[in-house]
Design a protein around this motif. Sequence first.
Motif, PDB file in Angstrom:
ATOM      1  N   ALA A  79      90.577 -15.740 -61.039  1.00  0.00           N
ATOM      2  CA  ALA A  79      89.993 -16.219 -59.774  1.00  0.00           C
ATOM      3  C   ALA A  79      90.396 -17.667 -59.585  1.00  0.00           C
ATOM      4  O   ALA A  79      90.672 -18.376 -60.564  1.00  0.00           O
ATOM      5  N   ASP A  80      90.412 -18.118 -58.346  1.00  0.00           N
ATOM      6  CA  ASP A  80      90.710 -19.538 -58.119  1.00  0.00           C
ATOM      7  C   ASP A  80      89.445 -20.353 -57.914  1.00  0.00           C
ATOM      8  O   ASP A  80      89.514 -21.545 -57.614  1.00  0.00           O
ATOM      9  N   GLY A  81      88.275 -19.725 -58.096  1.00  0.00           N
ATOM     10  CA  GLY A  81      87.023 -20.459 -58.009  1.00  0.00           C
ATOM     11  C   GLY A  81      85.847 -19.521 -58.090  1.00  0.00           C
ATOM     12  O   GLY A  81      86.003 -18.295 -58.077  1.00  0.00           O
ATOM     13  N   ASP A 101      92.802 -28.860 -62.837  1.00  0.00           N
ATOM     14  CA  ASP A 101      94.123 -29.003 -63.454  1.00  0.00           C
ATOM     15  C   ASP A 101      94.920 -27.704 -63.489  1.00  0.00           C
ATOM     16  O   ASP A 101      95.966 -27.629 -64.133  1.00  0.00           O
ATOM     17  N   ALA A 102      94.446 -26.674 -62.810  1.00  0.00           N
ATOM     18  CA  ALA A 102      95.169 -25.403 -62.761  1.00  0.00           C
ATOM     19  C   ALA A 102      94.747 -24.641 -61.516  1.00  0.00           C
ATOM     20  O   ALA A 102      93.596 -24.742 -61.082  1.00  0.00           O
ATOM     21  N   PRO A 103      95.660 -23.865 -60.917  1.00  0.00           N
ATOM     22  CA  PRO A 103      95.301 -23.135 -59.693  1.00  0.00           C
ATOM     23  C   PRO A 103      94.462 -21.894 -59.942  1.00  0.00           C
ATOM     24  O   PRO A 103      93.918 -21.313 -59.010  1.00  0.00           O
ATOM     25  N   ASP A 161      90.929 -20.434 -71.818  1.00  0.00           N
ATOM     26  CA  ASP A 161      92.169 -21.177 -71.626  1.00  0.00           C
ATOM     27  C   ASP A 161      93.338 -20.258 -71.968  1.00  0.00           C
ATOM     28  O   ASP A 161      93.158 -19.156 -72.500  1.00  0.00           O
ATOM     29  N   THR A 162      94.540 -20.674 -71.645  1.00  0.00           N
ATOM     30  CA  THR A 162      95.692 -19.784 -71.793  1.00  0.00           C
ATOM     31  C   THR A 162      95.915 -19.378 -73.246  1.00  0.00           C
ATOM     32  O   THR A 162      96.374 -18.267 -73.520  1.00  0.00           O
ATOM     33  N   ASP A 163      95.565 -20.246 -74.191  1.00  0.00           N
ATOM     34  CA  ASP A 163      95.743 -19.909 -75.605  1.00  0.00           C
ATOM     35  C   ASP A 163      94.733 -18.878 -76.079  1.00  0.00           C
ATOM     36  O   ASP A 163      94.967 -18.194 -77.080  1.00  0.00           O
ATOM     37  N   ALA A 164      93.607 -18.749 -75.383  1.00  0.00           N
ATOM     38  CA  ALA A 164      92.552 -17.826 -75.812  1.00  0.00           C
ATOM     39  C   ALA A 164      92.713 -16.438 -75.207  1.00  0.00           C
ATOM     40  O   ALA A 164      92.076 -15.486 -75.670  1.00  0.00           O
TER      41      ALA A 164
END
Length: 210
Positions: A79-81, A101-103, A161-164
Amino acid sequence: MSSPLDLRPRYNLAPGQRAAVIRTGADGRALSMLRWGLIPSWAKSPNIGYKTINARAETVRSKPAFRAAFRARRCAVPADGFYEWAPRGARKQPYLVTCSDAPLMLFAGLWERWRVPDGYERTASIGASRAGDALETFTILTTAANEAMARVHHRMPVLLDTDALTPWLAGEDVELGPCPSDILTIRAVSTRVNNARNDGPECIETVVGT
């Protein structure tokens, strides 16, 4: 079963409606359209889904509605928000929360598959589904609010986050606490979002002076 992908912009997704989720299957990672509001496989009625749109991260491992999905059926909800509401006098003011800091945000989620039982009376809640058909649904994990969100509400979605993402989908242990406050942008928006029938860009118009 999941529905065909519908990736048109949504500005006011409501419980019981379908959204795209990321999950891992036999053919690898994929997007699927699932209904928001998890229906456990053992449920007698799909109406429980309106009470299970969220799952508390602190108890998700043990709650009967969620523990099986937590072990074996995880997903992420892009989602973006997201919206949250805060009391402002006699009314509730909606706020839109986005990531500065990310879309895109990724909410930690769980999914389930519920089969329509024999003899179940067809209702609007199951659409055209018949006995034996599968409804796939999801829930979003929540956690205690960080400092920024606490000014609006005491809970917030668990953001991956992207790593998770990969370990979460694989069933591994990941941090399910609040994200850092400094990555969030929170702004007051139109009360049009208070009505689920409104689903256009006017829902995210900034309101000043709140």
